[in-house]
Design a protein around this motif. Structure first.
Motif, PDB file in Angstrom:
ATOM      1  N   THR A 100     -11.104  20.761   1.887  1.00  0.00           N
ATOM      2  CA  THR A 100     -11.433  21.212   0.947  1.00  0.00           C
ATOM      3  C   THR A 100     -12.723  22.063   0.988  1.00  0.00           C
ATOM      4  O   THR A 100     -13.727  22.545   1.699  1.00  0.00           O
ATOM      5  N   GLY A 101     -12.830  21.164   3.362  1.00  0.00           N
ATOM      6  CA  GLY A 101     -14.440  21.257   3.592  1.00  0.00           C
ATOM      7  C   GLY A 101     -15.465  21.854   3.139  1.00  0.00           C
ATOM      8  O   GLY A 101     -16.669  22.183   3.530  1.00  0.00           O
ATOM      9  N   GLN A 102     -15.814  20.657   2.144  1.00  0.00           N
ATOM     10  CA  GLN A 102     -17.310  20.806   1.470  1.00  0.00           C
ATOM     11  C   GLN A 102     -17.920  19.390   1.731  1.00  0.00           C
ATOM     12  O   GLN A 102     -18.952  19.133   1.567  1.00  0.00           O
ATOM     13  N   PHE A 103     -16.823  19.033   3.009  1.00  0.00           N
ATOM     14  CA  PHE A 103     -18.024  17.503   3.409  1.00  0.00           C
ATOM     15  C   PHE A 103     -18.227  16.710   4.188  1.00  0.00           C
ATOM     16  O   PHE A 103     -17.501  17.855   5.016  1.00  0.00           O
ATOM     17  N   HIS A 104     -19.443  17.619   4.153  1.00  0.00           N
ATOM     18  CA  HIS A 104     -19.400  17.216   5.634  1.00  0.00           C
ATOM     19  C   HIS A 104     -20.518  16.290   6.506  1.00  0.00           C
ATOM     20  O   HIS A 104     -20.947  15.206   7.164  1.00  0.00           O
ATOM     21  N   GLY A 105     -20.482  14.668   5.523  1.00  0.00           N
ATOM     22  CA  GLY A 105     -20.746  13.121   6.482  1.00  0.00           C
ATOM     23  C   GLY A 105     -19.490  12.499   6.906  1.00  0.00           C
ATOM     24  O   GLY A 105     -18.897  12.996   7.289  1.00  0.00           O
ATOM     25  N   THR A 106     -19.571  11.241   6.621  1.00  0.00           N
ATOM     26  CA  THR A 106     -18.539  10.337   7.429  1.00  0.00           C
ATOM     27  C   THR A 106     -17.581   9.772   6.897  1.00  0.00           C
ATOM     28  O   THR A 106     -18.123   9.965   5.177  1.00  0.00           O
ATOM     29  N   TYR A 107     -16.422   9.027   6.998  1.00  0.00           N
ATOM     30  CA  TYR A 107     -15.300   8.411   6.199  1.00  0.00           C
ATOM     31  C   TYR A 107     -15.881   6.603   6.408  1.00  0.00           C
ATOM     32  O   TYR A 107     -15.821   6.489   7.058  1.00  0.00           O
ATOM     33  N   HIS A 108     -15.236   6.552   5.346  1.00  0.00           N
ATOM     34  CA  HIS A 108     -14.644   5.148   5.535  1.00  0.00           C
ATOM     35  C   HIS A 108     -13.424   4.135   4.561  1.00  0.00           C
ATOM     36  O   HIS A 108     -13.697   4.837   3.148  1.00  0.00           O
ATOM     37  N   VAL A 109     -12.318   4.072   5.757  1.00  0.00           N
ATOM     38  CA  VAL A 109     -10.389   3.525   4.846  1.00  0.00           C
ATOM     39  C   VAL A 109     -11.402   2.332   4.713  1.00  0.00           C
ATOM     40  O   VAL A 109     -11.335   1.637   4.882  1.00  0.00           O
ATOM     41  N   LEU A 110     -11.114   2.131   3.251  1.00  0.00           N
ATOM     42  CA  LEU A 110     -10.659   1.007   2.973  1.00  0.00           C
ATOM     43  C   LEU A 110      -9.976   0.088   3.833  1.00  0.00           C
ATOM     44  O   LEU A 110      -8.949  -1.178   3.780  1.00  0.00           O
ATOM     45  N   GLY A 111      -7.869   1.262   3.803  1.00  0.00           N
ATOM     46  CA  GLY A 111      -7.030   0.366   3.802  1.00  0.00           C
ATOM     47  C   GLY A 111      -6.335  -0.103   2.348  1.00  0.00           C
ATOM     48  O   GLY A 111      -5.159  -1.512   2.594  1.00  0.00           O
ATOM     49  N   GLY A 112      -6.294   0.505   1.478  1.00  0.00           N
ATOM     50  CA  GLY A 112      -5.743   0.183   0.300  1.00  0.00           C
ATOM     51  C   GLY A 112      -7.158   0.182  -1.350  1.00  0.00           C
ATOM     52  O   GLY A 112      -7.889   0.268  -0.994  1.00  0.00           O
ATOM     53  N   LEU A 113      -6.369  -0.894  -2.706  1.00  0.00           N
ATOM     54  CA  LEU A 113      -7.035  -0.710  -3.775  1.00  0.00           C
ATOM     55  C   LEU A 113      -7.184  -1.944  -3.557  1.00  0.00           C
ATOM     56  O   LEU A 113      -5.444  -2.170  -3.571  1.00  0.00           O
ATOM     57  N   VAL A 114      -8.279  -2.694  -4.627  1.00  0.00           N
ATOM     58  CA  VAL A 114      -7.292  -3.661  -5.289  1.00  0.00           C
ATOM     59  C   VAL A 114      -6.677  -3.760  -5.735  1.00  0.00           C
ATOM     60  O   VAL A 114      -6.738  -3.459  -6.857  1.00  0.00           O
ATOM     61  N   SER A 115      -6.184  -4.665  -6.119  1.00  0.00           N
ATOM     62  CA  SER A 115      -4.603  -4.728  -6.863  1.00  0.00           C
ATOM     63  C   SER A 115      -3.633  -6.301  -6.698  1.00  0.00           C
ATOM     64  O   SER A 115      -3.067  -6.756  -5.831  1.00  0.00           O
ATOM     65  N   PRO A 116      -4.614  -6.948  -8.012  1.00  0.00           N
ATOM     66  CA  PRO A 116      -3.852  -8.404  -8.131  1.00  0.00           C
ATOM     67  C   PRO A 116      -2.535  -8.305  -7.838  1.00  0.00           C
ATOM     68  O   PRO A 116      -1.431  -9.626  -7.849  1.00  0.00           O
ATOM     69  N   ILE A 117      -1.728  -7.376  -8.905  1.00  0.00           N
ATOM     70  CA  ILE A 117       0.047  -7.144  -8.684  1.00  0.00           C
ATOM     71  C   ILE A 117       0.484  -7.437  -7.498  1.00  0.00           C
ATOM     72  O   ILE A 117       1.153  -7.852  -7.212  1.00  0.00           O
ATOM     73  N   ASP A 118      -0.003  -6.721  -6.312  1.00  0.00           N
ATOM     74  CA  ASP A 118       0.321  -6.573  -5.159  1.00  0.00           C
ATOM     75  C   ASP A 118      -0.078  -7.209  -4.266  1.00  0.00           C
ATOM     76  O   ASP A 118       0.503  -6.962  -3.320  1.00  0.00           O
ATOM     77  N   GLY A 119      -1.157  -8.095  -4.994  1.00  0.00           N
ATOM     78  CA  GLY A 119      -1.362  -9.532  -4.506  1.00  0.00           C
ATOM     79  C   GLY A 119      -2.913  -8.822  -2.789  1.00  0.00           C
ATOM     80  O   GLY A 119      -2.793  -9.812  -1.839  1.00  0.00           O
ATOM     81  N   ILE A 120      -2.930  -7.297  -3.124  1.00  0.00           N
ATOM     82  CA  ILE A 120      -3.862  -7.254  -2.454  1.00  0.00           C
ATOM     83  C   ILE A 120      -6.320  -7.441  -2.855  1.00  0.00           C
ATOM     84  O   ILE A 120      -5.977  -7.653  -4.336  1.00  0.00           O
ATOM     85  N   GLY A 121      -6.480  -8.724  -2.579  1.00  0.00           N
ATOM     86  CA  GLY A 121      -7.703  -9.050  -2.719  1.00  0.00           C
ATOM     87  C   GLY A 121      -8.847  -8.063  -1.780  1.00  0.00           C
ATOM     88  O   GLY A 121      -8.387  -7.694  -0.752  1.00  0.00           O
ATOM     89  N   PRO A 122      -9.988  -8.148  -2.480  1.00  0.00           N
ATOM     90  CA  PRO A 122     -11.190  -7.421  -1.948  1.00  0.00           C
ATOM     91  C   PRO A 122     -11.105  -7.528  -0.515  1.00  0.00           C
ATOM     92  O   PRO A 122     -12.297  -7.006   0.146  1.00  0.00           O
ATOM     93  N   GLU A 123     -11.109  -8.848  -0.097  1.00  0.00           N
ATOM     94  CA  GLU A 123     -11.434  -9.536   1.138  1.00  0.00           C
ATOM     95  C   GLU A 123     -10.762  -8.778   2.510  1.00  0.00           C
ATOM     96  O   GLU A 123     -10.406  -8.836   2.311  1.00  0.00           O
ATOM     97  N   GLN A 124      -8.947  -8.442   1.807  1.00  0.00           N
ATOM     98  CA  GLN A 124      -8.340  -7.449   2.812  1.00  0.00           C
ATOM     99  C   GLN A 124      -8.355  -6.071   2.667  1.00  0.00           C
ATOM    100  O   GLN A 124      -7.722  -5.650   3.867  1.00  0.00           O
ATOM    101  N   LEU A 125      -9.150  -5.669   2.107  1.00  0.00           N
ATOM    102  CA  LEU A 125      -9.923  -4.353   2.377  1.00  0.00           C
ATOM    103  C   LEU A 125     -11.056  -4.243   3.546  1.00  0.00           C
ATOM    104  O   LEU A 125     -11.853  -5.408   3.749  1.00  0.00           O
ATOM    105  N   HIS A 126     -11.517  -3.289   4.143  1.00  0.00           N
ATOM    106  CA  HIS A 126     -12.844  -3.107   5.062  1.00  0.00           C
ATOM    107  C   HIS A 126     -14.577  -2.855   4.119  1.00  0.00           C
ATOM    108  O   HIS A 126     -14.726  -1.774   4.297  1.00  0.00           O
TER     109      HIS A 126
END
Lengths: 201, 201
Positions: A100-126
């Motif tokens: 988009t060329g519209q964002f000039h800040g920095t990023y933070h990658v979580l490494g997924g989304l909280v998803s109890p079905i897939d067994g991904i809890g918030p503690e597994q994300l950054h």
């Protein structure tokens, strides 16, 4: 009796492991490489051999970086505003936003989304690392750029709670009609959001 | 500035060479291999490395065979009737026909279809070899199992001319409604053929 030679069947089976690739598509890929473009085989093999070893993760933003590089170029670039963070689920979301060329800040990658079905809890994300960055980099705005899905919404909500009463603007990407989509073909929820978030002219 | 590490970008570019794979699909494949299933990388690399060297062509039928094997199993199998030949454009057409379990003759792979646009003339196809087989194997029926496309039809016509006045039945796969397809959704041409080829009960 094998209808196809084993060497070909094995390539078809290997392609079949890729997401969304059924036997017919795998056959098409294998046959294309065999008949139309044998040179691509070498390109693909050479590229794949470098894949896992050639990739690392940025120690700050968890974006993908060349192996051995500690920080992402998008983080160390002095032109990027470290006080604004776009929080995304996966590294490829960065590619979409950069386009988009519209964002000039920095990023933070979580490494997924909280998803109890897939067994991904918030503690597994950054998420803890994000909160740490907010304090260290004197962040003024966190844009929660996760998908407009149940997982994206609940992850955003969880992050909001973790940020707590720190003095930082927390924003979320706007939801509404996709540009170029006819109103009659828009899904109910997007149309509902477009009403909720309507802009006064 | 690279948004993605070169090692990843190269895998995306290599996947992008495959037919019908755009940048988004290539990204999905690469990211899947990187994050979800690194073991598949080795499987794919090992299979691809064997691909061109492991494949040969049957000297009679031009079906794919393991390297070093002169004749296709489907040709040498004594239970297969060598006097009936199904003529197909590409080796994978054999897989589709074998799945029906209804054909017990042998195959002949043309290696494509006559297509002036793609610069493919009849002399590039294995048509002379087919005519030779008709004489050598005392063939009684040749089933022209090419696609119901302009190229398929014109190739079938050309083969028919080459067979000339040899005493052999020449047949073509039936055209009409696909099984399970609603009449109102059938394309005009198929519906037209279904009328032309209607069967008396």
């Amino acid at each position: 009796m094998n209808i196809l030679p084993p060497a070909l069947q094995e390539v078809i089976d290997a392609f079949g492991l890729l997401p969304g690739v059924g036997p017919r598509t795998a056959e098409r890929y294998a046959y294309y490489l065999l008949r139309r473009d044998p040179n691509s085989i070498h390109k693909l093999v050479a590229a794949l051999e470098e894949l896992p070893g050639g990739i690392g993760y940025c120690q700050k933003t968890f974006a993908l970086v060349p192996a051995g590089q500690e920080l992402s170029d998008l983080y160390t670039d002095p032109r990027r505003d470290k006080t604004v963070i776009a929080v995304v689920a996966e590294p490829f979301d960065i590619v979409a936003i950069e386009k988009t060329g519209q964002f000039h800040g920095t990023y933070h990658v979580l490494g997924g989304l909280v998803s109890p079905i897939d067994g991904i809890g918030p503690e597994q994300l950054h998420i803890a690392e994000l909160v740490k960055r907010i304090d260290e980099d004197k962040v003024v705005e966190v844009i929660l750029a996760t998908n407009a899905s149940v997982e994206g919404e609940s992850t955003a909500l969880y992050i909001q709670q973790q940020i707590g009463d720190r003095k930082v603007i927390i924003s979320r990407l706007a939801q509404g009609l996709a540009v170029g989509v006819d109103l009659e073909y828009a899904d109910q929820i997007s149309l509902g959001r477009a009403f909720d978030n309507r802009q006064t002219l």
